[in-house]
Design an enzyme around this catalytic site. Structure first.
Site, PDB file in Angstrom:
ATOM      1  N   GLU A   1      -0.392  -9.412  -0.552  1.00 35.93           N
ATOM      2  CA  GLU A   1      -1.812  -9.731  -0.291  1.00 35.93           C
ATOM      3  C   GLU A   1      -2.617  -9.759  -1.580  1.00 35.93           C
ATOM      4  OE1 GLU A   1      -1.922  -6.573   2.691  1.00 35.93           O
ATOM      5  OE2 GLU A   1      -2.656  -8.057   4.117  1.00 35.93           O
TER       6      GLU A   1
ATOM      7  N   GLU B   1       4.921  -4.892   7.003  1.00 35.46           N
ATOM      8  CA  GLU B   1       4.171  -3.847   7.709  1.00 35.46           C
ATOM      9  C   GLU B   1       4.680  -3.607   9.127  1.00 35.46           C
ATOM     10  OE1 GLU B   1       2.791  -6.272   5.898  1.00 35.46           O
ATOM     11  OE2 GLU B   1       1.113  -5.504   4.708  1.00 35.46           O
TER      12      GLU B   1
ATOM     13  N   GLY C   1       0.690  -5.058   0.913  1.00 40.14           N
ATOM     14  CA  GLY C   1      -0.514  -5.173   0.093  1.00 40.14           C
ATOM     15  C   GLY C   1      -0.234  -5.837  -1.255  1.00 40.14           C
TER      16      GLY C   1
ATOM     17  N   ALA D   1       0.858  -1.179   0.000  1.00 40.42           N
ATOM     18  CA  ALA D   1       0.000   0.000   0.000  1.00 40.42           C
ATOM     19  C   ALA D   1       0.899   1.236   0.000  1.00 40.42           C
ATOM     20  CB  ALA D   1      -0.900  -0.017   1.231  1.00 40.42           C
TER      21      ALA D   1
HETATM   22  N1  CO8 Z   1       4.486   3.178  -0.717  1.00 42.87           N
HETATM   23  C1  CO8 Z   1       4.830   4.346  -1.296  1.00 42.87           C
HETATM   24  N2  CO8 Z   1       5.958   4.493  -2.034  1.00 42.87           N
HETATM   25  C2  CO8 Z   1       6.760   3.404  -2.174  1.00 42.87           C
HETATM   26  C3  CO8 Z   1       6.448   2.171  -1.597  1.00 42.87           C
HETATM   27  C4  CO8 Z   1       5.237   2.071  -0.843  1.00 42.87           C
HETATM   28  N3  CO8 Z   1       4.829   0.928  -0.293  1.00 42.87           N
HETATM   29  N4  CO8 Z   1       7.428   1.295  -1.903  1.00 42.87           N
HETATM   30  C5  CO8 Z   1       8.316   1.972  -2.656  1.00 42.87           C
HETATM   31  N5  CO8 Z   1       7.921   3.248  -2.822  1.00 42.87           N
HETATM   32  C6  CO8 Z   1       8.594   4.318  -3.559  1.00 42.87           C
HETATM   33  C7  CO8 Z   1       9.793   4.884  -2.801  1.00 42.87           C
HETATM   34  O1  CO8 Z   1       9.387   5.827  -1.854  1.00 42.87           O
HETATM   35  C8  CO8 Z   1      10.599   5.481  -3.929  1.00 42.87           C
HETATM   36  O2  CO8 Z   1       9.985   6.684  -4.327  1.00 42.87           O
HETATM   37  P1  CO8 Z   1      10.870   8.045  -4.535  1.00 42.87           P
HETATM   38  O3  CO8 Z   1      11.818   7.675  -5.661  1.00 42.87           O
HETATM   39  O4  CO8 Z   1       9.839   9.060  -4.914  1.00 42.87           O
HETATM   40  O5  CO8 Z   1      11.571   8.282  -3.258  1.00 42.87           O
HETATM   41  C9  CO8 Z   1      10.364   4.498  -5.088  1.00 42.87           C
HETATM   42  O6  CO8 Z   1       9.148   3.792  -4.756  1.00 42.87           O
HETATM   43  C10 CO8 Z   1      11.477   3.472  -5.222  1.00 42.87           C
HETATM   44  O7  CO8 Z   1      11.642   2.816  -3.975  1.00 42.87           O
HETATM   45  P2  CO8 Z   1      13.060   2.713  -3.201  1.00 42.87           P
HETATM   46  O8  CO8 Z   1      13.945   3.849  -3.565  1.00 42.87           O
HETATM   47  O9  CO8 Z   1      12.777   2.504  -1.751  1.00 42.87           O
HETATM   48  O10 CO8 Z   1      13.620   1.375  -3.885  1.00 42.87           O
HETATM   49  P3  CO8 Z   1      14.677   0.358  -3.253  1.00 42.87           P
HETATM   50  O11 CO8 Z   1      15.046  -0.548  -4.371  1.00 42.87           O
HETATM   51  O12 CO8 Z   1      15.740   1.082  -2.518  1.00 42.87           O
HETATM   52  O13 CO8 Z   1      13.838  -0.463  -2.133  1.00 42.87           O
HETATM   53  C11 CO8 Z   1      11.938  -1.697  -1.287  1.00 42.87           C
HETATM   54  C12 CO8 Z   1      12.785  -1.299  -2.526  1.00 42.87           C
HETATM   55  C13 CO8 Z   1      12.750  -2.588  -0.357  1.00 42.87           C
HETATM   56  C14 CO8 Z   1      10.728  -2.454  -1.815  1.00 42.87           C
HETATM   57  C15 CO8 Z   1      11.495  -0.411  -0.533  1.00 42.87           C
HETATM   58  O14 CO8 Z   1      10.942   0.497  -1.476  1.00 42.87           O
HETATM   59  C16 CO8 Z   1      10.478  -0.638   0.530  1.00 42.87           C
HETATM   60  O15 CO8 Z   1      10.808  -1.125   1.589  1.00 42.87           O
HETATM   61  N6  CO8 Z   1       9.197  -0.285   0.253  1.00 42.87           N
HETATM   62  C17 CO8 Z   1       8.135  -0.375   1.232  1.00 42.87           C
HETATM   63  C18 CO8 Z   1       7.681  -1.790   1.447  1.00 42.87           C
HETATM   64  C19 CO8 Z   1       6.611  -1.840   2.496  1.00 42.87           C
HETATM   65  O16 CO8 Z   1       6.826  -1.524   3.646  1.00 42.87           O
HETATM   66  N7  CO8 Z   1       5.419  -2.275   2.081  1.00 42.87           N
HETATM   67  C20 CO8 Z   1       4.286  -2.418   3.001  1.00 42.87           C
HETATM   68  C21 CO8 Z   1       3.446  -1.186   2.988  1.00 42.87           C
HETATM   69  S1  CO8 Z   1       2.098  -1.271   4.158  1.00 42.87           S
HETATM   70  C22 CO8 Z   1       0.920  -2.232   3.378  1.00 42.87           C
HETATM   71  O17 CO8 Z   1       1.117  -2.697   2.298  1.00 42.87           O
HETATM   72  C23 CO8 Z   1      -0.379  -2.480   4.117  1.00 42.87           C
HETATM   73  C24 CO8 Z   1      -1.437  -3.092   3.215  1.00 42.87           C
HETATM   74  C25 CO8 Z   1      -2.795  -2.975   3.863  1.00 42.87           C
HETATM   75  C26 CO8 Z   1      -3.898  -2.776   2.836  1.00 42.87           C
HETATM   76  C27 CO8 Z   1      -5.274  -2.754   3.472  1.00 42.87           C
HETATM   77  C28 CO8 Z   1      -6.117  -1.555   3.082  1.00 42.87           C
HETATM   78  C29 CO8 Z   1      -7.542  -1.656   3.601  1.00 42.87           C
END
Ligand code: CO8
Length: 258
Positions: free
Chosen positions: A112, A132, A109, A67
């Protein structure tokens, strides 16, 4: 098809393809994307020309990295409930078979969403995880339940409590991934699988999906009852007559979806 901002829609014969299209944000699932995905899935679900649906992510790095954290960071519980919760529920209601074609990250997400699909095809660089916990929450779109029903308690606890990523190969060994293919070939492999399903009798496919899905949501007795009723119901279809006649006449069946 309607025009979407964050989803690309395509057709490959009888297979519908939906691409999550925010590659620069690793296809992070903002509210609008989830709601568009539900709309696009419902459009394909209503379309008689489509028999199977593949969901994939744009770019090489991710199916979806979860998400959208930037969008969620200042939300209230009510904002979260109203934002995309309905969309997630609608995705689950799709009647046609869905296949996730996963390359790169399927996190939070994203993992999921892959698990909401009926099958998962992954490239060897795919990584699954529920991170998460590292941002102070827990999975909210089925992660704790769907992982536990496939992986069992112990591996699920480890994934959900540590947030650690798991490789496609390991997920395949644990039963969550149907097949692992070389890097970049996940969409092609998912389409091959989808085309095989698209050849089958559509009503049988629909009732088969419903029966298998019941195994995760009901008692054995109720699930068996759904299977039996669906089995008997298929004897009302023309495709059942055609399928059995074709077998007897030693030819390929020509299913019409009736
Ligand atoms: N949300 C928003 N932006 C994201 C997300 C995300 N989940 N993941 C990556 N991005 C963005 C980064 O912010 C970055 O943007 P910018 O260039 O503008 O700074 C761009 O994508 C590239 O990402 P990275 O530079 O971080 O890329 P890396 O290769 O260094 O890292 C990772 C890749 C390891 C995947 C890292 O991006 C990361 O850890 N992302 C977050 C993963 C995460 O925590 N996901 C869980 C989110 S919570 C969730 O999913 C709850 C779901 C519940 C749904 C229910 C609703 C009712």
């Amino acid at each position: 098809m309607a025009q979407y901002q964050y989803i690309l829609t395509e057709r490959d014969e009888r297979v519908g393809i939906l691409t999550l299209n925010r590659p620069n944000q690793l296809n992070a699932l903002n509210f609008q994307l989830v709601n568009e995905l539900a709309d696009a899935l419902e459009e394909f679900d209503r379309d008689d020309a489509i028999r199977c649906i593949v969901i994939t992510g744009a770019g090489e790095k991710a199916f979806a990295a979860g998400a959208d954290i930037k969008e969620m960071s200042d939300k209230s519980p009510i904002d979260m409930m109203l934002g995309s919760f309905e969309g997630w529920k609608r995705i689950k209601q799709i009647k046609k078979p869905t296949i996730a074609a996963v390359g790169g990250y399927a996190l939070g997400g994203g993992c999921e969403l892959a698990m909401l699909c009926d099958m998962i095809v992954a490239s060897e660089n795919a990584r699954f995880g529920q991170p998460e916990i590292a941002i102070g929450v827990i999975p909210g779109a089925g992660g704790t339940q769907r992982l536990a029903r496939t992986l069992g308690k112990y591996r699920t606890m480890e994934m959900v409590l540590t947030g650690a990523q798991v490789t496609a190969q390991e997920m395949a060994a644990l039963g969550l991934v149907n097949r692992v293919v070389p890097r970049g070939e996940h969409l092609q492999a998912a389409l091959e699988l989808a085309h095989k399903i698209a050849e089958q009798a559509p009503i049988a496919v629909r009732l088969a999906k419903e029966a298998v899905a019941a195994a995760f949501e009901t008692s054995l007795e109720e699930g068996l009852e759904i299977e039996r009723k669906n089995f008997f119901l298929l004897f009302a279809t023309e495709d059942m007559r055609e399928g059995m006649r074709a077998f007897i006449e030693k030819r390929k069946p020509n299913f019409q979806g009736k």
